[in-house]
Design a protein around this motif. Structure first.
Motif, PDB file in Angstrom:
ATOM      1  N   ASP A  41       3.331  -3.301   4.444  1.00  0.00           N
ATOM      2  CA  ASP A  41       4.525  -2.648   3.985  1.00  0.00           C
ATOM      3  C   ASP A  41       5.595  -3.236   3.109  1.00  0.00           C
ATOM      4  O   ASP A  41       6.405  -3.064   2.915  1.00  0.00           O
ATOM      5  N   ASN A  85       5.459   1.864   0.267  1.00  0.00           N
ATOM      6  CA  ASN A  85       4.994   2.988   1.451  1.00  0.00           C
ATOM      7  C   ASN A  85       3.723   3.446   0.616  1.00  0.00           C
ATOM      8  O   ASN A  85       3.209   4.661   1.119  1.00  0.00           O
ATOM      9  N   ARG A 127      -0.971   3.401   3.984  1.00  0.00           N
ATOM     10  CA  ARG A 127      -0.713   4.085   5.242  1.00  0.00           C
ATOM     11  C   ARG A 127      -1.473   3.084   6.392  1.00  0.00           C
ATOM     12  O   ARG A 127      -2.067   2.220   6.162  1.00  0.00           O
TER      13      ARG A 127
END
Length: 741
Positions: free
Chosen positions: A597, A610, A613
């Motif tokens: 992240d 972002n 995932r």
């Protein structure tokens, strides 16, 4: 103390009374007689007068790449003080290297040497300079080209130069010799006498006036291996023929076939970068079919994880990095490459798309190649390195010291990119999508600094393009680059693919295809390159050939008769898993995924992202700027430059400590969501079996099973979880888990 004139007269008398060689009336050539003497003596080397600033106020071009300037500096600079036509032997040009006058470089020429005679005779003849009418060197040959010697034996090598006027001469005494593998043979740099000191196949290179010749030396191991061993060893394709032919020459015995458990783990890690699941392993081990290995290969080549793996590997080559591109441009670049790999686009077409790319960087991801490389010189250097495995950087300032590429060729090649332009720029380093439009200008050339004029645009060793042509020069470059007749292009990608499956290239380093760095098995590299051309550069076809070969499927366990082999493929060579594959292997076993992240920017700061995932594997990351202590510690490619040296698979103490005490492994096993929780309700035998299949892709041996059952029997129920964690930890820190084998 004698005066300078007296000293010069004495040296002149000595020179004039030397043997008949000095009385030769042949007109000496500055280009082909004087400069080779200076090169051999090291006078124009990088550590002496060939340095960028020269030495002691005297500068020569590195390795004589600029004869005209060298002649001026020797004969005219500082009002010609270095040459005394009336007394040649008193010239500073010869008294310095003979140390008759103080010389920081010491004595590099002797007064009785042939080199000294050439320099003084050249001055006697009026110190003539180079001319456009001088014959050029067409090639240099060394003989014997092939020698088979035993350890301790020696071979005198000779070098001949062939000129454009049809003449040839022995230039052995002026050539510089070097051994490409000093563990096999050493060579006297001055005389060219090669002595074998070990076993294997090595080579000696000879450099003369910018040309390189190669001679190979074979030194077989002293093993006594019957011919039947090689004739009865299974062969599947041309790879096995080439490898076994060399093993026969070297008296190396090939190791037997790997076990099924070795093979299934190996082929999964090499093709898709993942461990096989216990279910897949059980089914494969239980399958009695003789064609199950081929079926497994085809299954893996068709999986989406194959696309992930090879997109990631090739992203190293294309420098897909968030440190160089804005987020959306980065994503566009990556998705373009992944799309081409998913479609199975042949390699030559992928490269053509990149080299001739134009348009919007958001719509045509390939154009981002020119966002990473933004000046003609960098474009040229990276195209050469990425797609031909040739480093031409050195030729930017002078002729290449280790290759045939000249300073003029460098600027001709770079001039192919001189008209590449871009407009538009989306935000600063932390914002904006990086959208640009790449186009080709109607005019513009790159200036060659040495001459102050542009060189005619031309590929390396290719035909020049008309400077005033309005066509995109890169189209001609793409056609030349990807042509089957261009040996560098095919050999480069063939060698890179081979290295993925064996941990080392046929040429090593894998991205260094210069003539002075020969292949460990030239017929093998030629064979797989020819196969790639025959199959129209479909990479899967080459991968299939490699994977099906008996060479790839040999065990990694050495035999007494091949223990000394490190590069001839008598066995499979174990190597540590690459960082991303190891991270994903830990994830697949423990069932705990790291979070990706954050990204690290060029200035060292971090910012959130972002893009990824939860559950994203390391091999699915777009770039190498994603913040990960584990991947950095285990040597991922940072994609700063186009070089395989950016990636490291070498073990280190930091890695050992991280696996032993760090968070990656220990925290994963302790997590309530880890594989350990699933194991607790199972029986001891089921736990042991499943753990071995998960980690090592094999069932435990009878001895391992017996010892572990005894351990679990003696473990209190309150410590059962800790015992399972310990079992996983022990297996996942073992060489068998950490290494490809």
């Amino acid at each position: 103390m004698r005066s300078r004139v007296a000293l010069g007269q004495a040296l002149l008398f000595l020179a004039l009374t030397l043997p008949a060689a000095a009385e030769d009336d042949r007109k000496l050539s500055f280009r082909h007689d004087v400069l080779p003497v200076l090169s051999k003596a090291g006078c124009n080397g990088g550590g002496c007068h060939g340095a960028l600033a020269g030495k002691g106020g005297f500068r020569l071009s590195l390795n004589a790449y600029d004869p005209a300037t060298d002649h001026y500096n020797i004969t005219r600079e500082n009002r010609g003080r270095r040459i005394e036509f009336a007394a040649p032997a008193s010239s500073l040009f010869v008294t310095k290297p003979t140390a008759a006058v103080r010389h920081k470089g010491g004595k590099v020429l002797h007064e009785s040497s042939e080199a000294y005679r050439i320099l003084t005779r050249w001055i006697q003849q009026g110190a003539p300079g180079p001319s456009d009418g001088d014959p050029t060197i067409e090639r240099v040959e060394m003989s014997p080209t092939l020698s088979q010697l035993k350890k301790g034996q020696a071979q005198q090598l000779t070098v001949r130069a062939f000129f454009s006027d049809g003449t040839e001469r022995d230039v052995t005494r002026w050539a510089r010799f070097a051994s490409t593998d000093a563990t096999v043979a050493e060579v006297d740099e001055a005389t060219g006498l090669a002595k074998v000191i070990g076993h294997g196949e090595g080579a000696v290179t000879a450099w003369y006036s910018g040309q390189i010749a190669l001679a190979r030396i074979t030194s077989p191991w002293p093993s006594d291996i019957p011919d039947e061993v090689y004739s009865q060893t299974p062969r599947r394709n041309v790879i096995d023929d080439s490898v076994l032919g060399q093993l026969r020459r070297l008296n190396l015995k090939p190791s037997p076939r790997s076990s099924d458990s070795e093979f299934i783990r190996r082929v999964h890690l090499d093709v898709v970068g993942m461990l096989p699941t216990p279910e897949v392993t059980r089914a494969f081990l239980a399958d009695p079919s003789e064609t199950k290995r081929d079926a497994m290969i085809e299954s893996l080549l068709a999986q989406p994880e194959f696309v992930d793996y090879w997109t990631y590997r090739l992203s190293d080559l294309f420098l897909i990095s968030g440190r160089k591109l804005r987020p959306d441009a980065l994503k566009s670049y990556y998705q373009w490459l992944r799309g081409e790999m998913e479609k199975g686009t042949p390699w030559d077409q992928i490269v053509r798309q990149v080299v001739s790319a134009r348009g919007d960087t958001m719509k045509n991801g390939a154009t981002n190649f020119y966002s990473v490389h933004q000046d003609p010189e960098t474009m040229a250097e990276n195209v050469s390195q990425a797609f031909m495995s040739l480093s031409i950087n050195c030729a930017k300032c002078h002729n290449h010291p280790l290759e045939k590429w000249t300073n003029d060729q460098y600027y001709s090649f770079a001039n192919l990119f001189a008209r590449v332009r871009a407009k538009g720029w989306g935000g600063d380093a932390r914002s904006g999508n990086g959208a640009r439009t790449l186009f080709i200008a109607n005019r513009g050339d790159l200036i060659q600094p040495r001459t102050g004029k542009p060189q005619p645009p031309a590929p390396l060793d290719g035909q020049a393009i008309e400077s005033d042509s309005p066509e995109d020069r890169r189209e001609a470059l793409a056609a030349w680059l990807t042509a089957p007749e261009n040996p560098y292009f095919t050999r480069s990608i063939a060698n890179r693919v081979w290295a993925n499956f064996f941990g080392r290239g046929i040429v090593e380093p894998v991205d260094d295809l210069r003539v002075s760095n020969p292949a460990s098995n030239e017929p093998l590299l030629e064979a797989i390159s020819a196969h790639l051309v025959e199959n129209r550069y479909e990479l899967k076809a080459l991968m299939r050939l490699i994977l099906q070969s008996e060479t790839y499927q040999r065990t990694s366990a050495p035999l007494p008769e091949n223990m000394g082999d490190q590069k001839y493929y008598s066995r499979y060579y174990p190597r540590r898993l690459m960082a991303e594959v190891l991270q994903d292997a830990i994830t697949s076993v423990t069932r705990i995924s790291p979070k990706y992240d954050k990204i690290t920017l060029a200035d060292g700061s971090t910012q959130g992202t972002n893009f990824y995932r939860d559950g994203t594997r390391a091999l699915q990351l777009f770039d190498s700027s994603v913040t990960s202590y584990f991947l950095k510690t285990f040597g991922r490619n940072e994609r700063e430059i186009t070089c395989e040296c950016e990636r490291s698979n070498k073990p280190s103490m930091v890695q050992v400590l991280h696996l032993s005490n760090g968070d990656t492994l220990n925290s994963n096993l302790r997590s309530e969501q880890s594989c350990v929780n699933v194991m607790i309700p199972q029986s001891d035998e089921e736990i042991i079996e499943e753990t071995y299949l998960l980690c090592l892709s094999r069932p435990p041996s009878d001895g391992e099973r017996k010892r572990l059952i005894a351990m679990f029997d003696s473990t209190p129920e309150t410590e059962r979880r800790a015992a399972i964690e310990d079992l996983f930890w022990a297996l996942m820190t073992s060489r068998e888990f950490l290494f490809q084998h």
